[in-house]
Design a protein around this motif. Structure first.
Motif, PDB file in Angstrom:
ATOM      1  N   ILE A   1     -27.558  42.382 -28.812  1.00  0.00           N
ATOM      2  CA  ILE A   1     -26.139  42.735 -28.850  1.00  0.00           C
ATOM      3  C   ILE A   1     -25.306  41.488 -28.549  1.00  0.00           C
ATOM      4  O   ILE A   1     -25.564  40.771 -27.578  1.00  0.00           O
ATOM      5  N   ASP A   2     -24.303  41.210 -29.380  1.00  0.00           N
ATOM      6  CA  ASP A   2     -23.539  39.966 -29.236  1.00  0.00           C
ATOM      7  C   ASP A   2     -22.553  40.023 -28.068  1.00  0.00           C
ATOM      8  O   ASP A   2     -22.296  41.084 -27.489  1.00  0.00           O
ATOM      9  N   ARG A   3     -21.996  38.858 -27.725  1.00  0.00           N
ATOM     10  CA  ARG A   3     -21.136  38.711 -26.565  1.00  0.00           C
ATOM     11  C   ARG A   3     -19.901  39.596 -26.644  1.00  0.00           C
ATOM     12  O   ARG A   3     -19.470  40.200 -25.651  1.00  0.00           O
ATOM     13  N   GLU A   4     -19.298  39.692 -27.817  1.00  0.00           N
ATOM     14  CA  GLU A   4     -18.087  40.494 -27.966  1.00  0.00           C
ATOM     15  C   GLU A   4     -18.352  41.957 -27.635  1.00  0.00           C
ATOM     16  O   GLU A   4     -17.570  42.609 -26.932  1.00  0.00           O
ATOM     17  N   LYS A   5     -19.469  42.482 -28.143  1.00  0.00           N
ATOM     18  CA  LYS A   5     -19.805  43.888 -27.876  1.00  0.00           C
ATOM     19  C   LYS A   5     -20.170  44.094 -26.410  1.00  0.00           C
ATOM     20  O   LYS A   5     -19.910  45.157 -25.831  1.00  0.00           O
ATOM     21  N   LYS A   6     -20.772  43.080 -25.791  1.00  0.00           N
ATOM     22  CA  LYS A   6     -21.077  43.183 -24.370  1.00  0.00           C
ATOM     23  C   LYS A   6     -19.805  43.218 -23.535  1.00  0.00           C
ATOM     24  O   LYS A   6     -19.721  43.939 -22.536  1.00  0.00           O
ATOM     25  N   ASP A   7     -18.805  42.447 -23.934  1.00  0.00           N
ATOM     26  CA  ASP A   7     -17.526  42.457 -23.222  1.00  0.00           C
ATOM     27  C   ASP A   7     -16.870  43.841 -23.325  1.00  0.00           C
ATOM     28  O   ASP A   7     -16.278  44.336 -22.350  1.00  0.00           O
ATOM     29  N   ILE A   8     -16.992  44.460 -24.500  1.00  0.00           N
ATOM     30  CA  ILE A   8     -16.463  45.813 -24.685  1.00  0.00           C
ATOM     31  C   ILE A   8     -17.223  46.787 -23.795  1.00  0.00           C
ATOM     32  O   ILE A   8     -16.636  47.680 -23.164  1.00  0.00           O
ATOM     33  N   ALA A   9     -18.542  46.612 -23.721  1.00  0.00           N
ATOM     34  CA  ALA A   9     -19.375  47.486 -22.890  1.00  0.00           C
ATOM     35  C   ALA A   9     -18.988  47.388 -21.421  1.00  0.00           C
ATOM     36  O   ALA A   9     -18.968  48.400 -20.699  1.00  0.00           O
ATOM     37  N   ILE A  10     -18.658  46.190 -20.967  1.00  0.00           N
ATOM     38  CA  ILE A  10     -18.239  45.994 -19.569  1.00  0.00           C
ATOM     39  C   ILE A  10     -16.969  46.794 -19.288  1.00  0.00           C
ATOM     40  O   ILE A  10     -16.873  47.517 -18.283  1.00  0.00           O
ATOM     41  N   GLN A  11     -15.983  46.673 -20.172  1.00  0.00           N
ATOM     42  CA  GLN A  11     -14.721  47.371 -19.964  1.00  0.00           C
ATOM     43  C   GLN A  11     -14.903  48.885 -20.034  1.00  0.00           C
ATOM     44  O   GLN A  11     -14.285  49.632 -19.252  1.00  0.00           O
ATOM     45  N   THR A  12     -15.752  49.337 -20.953  1.00  0.00           N
ATOM     46  CA  THR A  12     -16.013  50.776 -21.078  1.00  0.00           C
ATOM     47  C   THR A  12     -16.697  51.308 -19.828  1.00  0.00           C
ATOM     48  O   THR A  12     -16.328  52.358 -19.297  1.00  0.00           O
ATOM     49  N   ALA A  13     -17.717  50.583 -19.356  1.00  0.00           N
ATOM     50  CA  ALA A  13     -18.415  50.990 -18.137  1.00  0.00           C
ATOM     51  C   ALA A  13     -17.454  51.083 -16.954  1.00  0.00           C
ATOM     52  O   ALA A  13     -17.494  52.038 -16.172  1.00  0.00           O
ATOM     53  N   LYS A  14     -16.585  50.079 -16.818  1.00  0.00           N
ATOM     54  CA  LYS A  14     -15.621  50.083 -15.709  1.00  0.00           C
ATOM     55  C   LYS A  14     -14.750  51.338 -15.745  1.00  0.00           C
ATOM     56  O   LYS A  14     -14.483  51.954 -14.706  1.00  0.00           O
ATOM     57  N   LYS A  15     -14.320  51.727 -16.929  1.00  0.00           N
ATOM     58  CA  LYS A  15     -13.446  52.902 -17.059  1.00  0.00           C
ATOM     59  C   LYS A  15     -14.179  54.182 -16.682  1.00  0.00           C
ATOM     60  O   LYS A  15     -13.594  55.092 -16.073  1.00  0.00           O
ATOM     61  N   TYR A  16     -15.467  54.265 -17.039  1.00  0.00           N
ATOM     62  CA  TYR A  16     -16.234  55.459 -16.658  1.00  0.00           C
ATOM     63  C   TYR A  16     -16.437  55.517 -15.147  1.00  0.00           C
ATOM     64  O   TYR A  16     -16.326  56.586 -14.532  1.00  0.00           O
ATOM     65  N   PHE A  17     -16.723  54.387 -14.533  1.00  0.00           N
ATOM     66  CA  PHE A  17     -16.887  54.364 -13.077  1.00  0.00           C
ATOM     67  C   PHE A  17     -15.558  54.701 -12.390  1.00  0.00           C
ATOM     68  O   PHE A  17     -15.531  55.387 -11.360  1.00  0.00           O
ATOM     69  N   GLU A  18     -14.447  54.234 -12.966  1.00  0.00           N
ATOM     70  CA  GLU A  18     -13.143  54.549 -12.403  1.00  0.00           C
ATOM     71  C   GLU A  18     -12.866  56.046 -12.525  1.00  0.00           C
ATOM     72  O   GLU A  18     -12.259  56.655 -11.617  1.00  0.00           O
ATOM     73  N   LEU A  19     -13.274  56.670 -13.635  1.00  0.00           N
ATOM     74  CA  LEU A  19     -13.109  58.100 -13.794  1.00  0.00           C
ATOM     75  C   LEU A  19     -13.926  58.853 -12.741  1.00  0.00           C
ATOM     76  O   LEU A  19     -13.425  59.821 -12.130  1.00  0.00           O
ATOM     77  N   ALA A  20     -15.168  58.433 -12.542  1.00  0.00           N
ATOM     78  CA  ALA A  20     -16.011  59.057 -11.514  1.00  0.00           C
ATOM     79  C   ALA A  20     -15.309  58.991 -10.161  1.00  0.00           C
ATOM     80  O   ALA A  20     -15.287  59.971  -9.397  1.00  0.00           O
ATOM     81  N   SER A  21     -14.725  57.845  -9.857  1.00  0.00           N
ATOM     82  CA  SER A  21     -14.033  57.673  -8.574  1.00  0.00           C
ATOM     83  C   SER A  21     -12.801  58.570  -8.482  1.00  0.00           C
ATOM     84  O   SER A  21     -12.459  59.071  -7.402  1.00  0.00           O
ATOM     85  N   SER A  22     -12.123  58.767  -9.622  1.00  0.00           N
ATOM     86  CA  SER A  22     -10.910  59.592  -9.602  1.00  0.00           C
ATOM     87  C   SER A  22     -11.220  61.047  -9.241  1.00  0.00           C
ATOM     88  O   SER A  22     -10.390  61.753  -8.656  1.00  0.00           O
ATOM     89  N   TYR A  23     -12.405  61.510  -9.586  1.00  0.00           N
ATOM     90  CA  TYR A  23     -12.787  62.895  -9.282  1.00  0.00           C
ATOM     91  C   TYR A  23     -12.963  63.139  -7.785  1.00  0.00           C
ATOM     92  O   TYR A  23     -12.831  64.265  -7.321  1.00  0.00           O
ATOM     93  N   ILE A  24     -13.281  62.074  -7.035  1.00  0.00           N
ATOM     94  CA  ILE A  24     -13.517  62.251  -5.599  1.00  0.00           C
ATOM     95  C   ILE A  24     -12.334  61.781  -4.763  1.00  0.00           C
ATOM     96  O   ILE A  24     -12.379  61.822  -3.540  1.00  0.00           O
ATOM     97  N   ALA A  25     -11.284  61.276  -5.425  1.00  0.00           N
ATOM     98  CA  ALA A  25     -10.135  60.719  -4.696  1.00  0.00           C
ATOM     99  C   ALA A  25      -9.465  61.797  -3.850  1.00  0.00           C
ATOM    100  O   ALA A  25      -9.275  62.917  -4.301  1.00  0.00           O
TER     101      ALA A  25
END
Length: 332
Positions: free
Chosen positions: A308-332
């Protein structure tokens, strides 16, 4: 692997006529998309919860994928084909050469009819939500249940999955998830187990632990005239053997990730009536947290994939961060 990808991108290497071939990669699969059919080859990877490292295992799980997905998408999955390697290279045609891999053959799904596509175009309707609710409630009601499956509803067994998640995501602290965020989610999960054992046991008593789908999000639902729900978990029974509430929580979480809260609420209200669900708010939140965390983990895994190329990995990082942020929002 790169040679296999290059060879199977050639339309002449596929068994059915196609003018073009595009390639889609996930952390576990290489998908070759032709004009009418799609061919999915499993990557020889081992993530602990998944092991495709031998040809025999990849063959077995290809067969499992077809068998299990025919429960909710009976006309979509065609069968399993060998990938052969000869002096000319890799091919899915019936040619000479040793079998080097296997591919699941599927009919190509009209992307414009995926639930996610309809949602993004503003064309997801109450009728669509009704159809999905009915399909899932009926599936969960009739899905296999036995004493072996029941035990996967016990908190100690569910904890195996969440412990594994935290262990595997710890490698990405500071990359896709902040340490503070990670620790808060882990602490909240441990505290939920400590105070909620009776909730898990009651679900077993009510017969809610079933052989479910396991990966139920909008990209796996095609809202054609005869709706199909596809791409279930085939590689690990413990991800399918679960509370039906965990299954529907995945789809509700996915809608909320995409800012479709009112659609999630409408879907949940209808599903509750059809599936006879009530008084499960705290457990539903638990499973939403779990599912959002899983999606963050899966996207994080792409960072270790050399294909997987660097550009797609950068997208994966941002997507992962958003999912973890959503998980955190459920317990806020």
């Amino acid at each position: 692997m790169s040679t296999l990808i290059e060879d199977l991108k050639n339309p002449g290497a596929l068994p059915d006529f196609t003018r073009t071939v595009s390639v889609v990669q996930t952390h576990i699969s290489m998908v070759f998309v032709g004009d009418e059919f799609v061919y999915k080859v499993k990557k020889p990877v081992n993530f602990g919860f998944l092991d495709f490292t031998t040809l025999e295992k990849r063959h077995h799980y290809c067969q499992q994928e077809v068998k299990l997905n025919r429960r909710l998408a009976k006309n979509l999955y065609v069968g399993v084909l060998p990938v052969r390697r000869s002096e000319e290279g890799f091919s899915l045609r019936e040619t000479s050469g040793e079998i080097s891999d296997y591919a699941v053959k599927m009919k190509r799904i009209p992307q414009e009819l995926l639930m996610k596509s309809l949602f993004q175009r503003g064309e997801l309707t109450e009728e669509h939500l009704e159809a999905v609710s009915e399909s899932l409630a009926k599936f969960h009601r009739n899905a296999l249940r036995n004493t072996e499956i029941d035990r996967f509803g016990a908190p100690s067994m569910v904890k195996v999955n969440t412990d594994e998640n935290f262990s595997q995501v710890s490698n990405y602290i500071g990359i896709t998830i902040a340490e503070k965020e990670f620790n808060a989610l882990k602490r909240w999960t441990e505290e939920f187990y400590a105070r909620s054992e009776a909730l898990f046991l009651d679900r077993i008593e009510r017969g809610k632990i079933r052989d479910c789908h396991g990966d139920l999000h909008m990209e796996h639902i095609c809202l054609s005239e005869d709706p199909s729900i596809f791409d279930c978990i085939e590689f690990n029974d413990r991800f399918r053997y679960s509370d039906a509430l965990s299954d529907i929580a995945f789809l509700l979480m996915d809608l909320e990730y995409h800012r479709g809260e009112r659609f999630a609420e409408a879907l949940w209200e209808r599903y509750c009536v059809l599936a006879d669900e009530k008084d499960v708010k705290s457990l539903l939140t638990f499973y939403k947290v779990y599912r959002a965390f899983v999606r963050g983990k899966v996207n994080s895994f792409q960072l270790g994939d050399e294909s997987i190329d660097r550009e797609k990995k950068d997208i994966a990082i941002q997507t992962a961060k958003k999912y973890f942020e959503l998980a955190s929002s459920y317990i806020a």
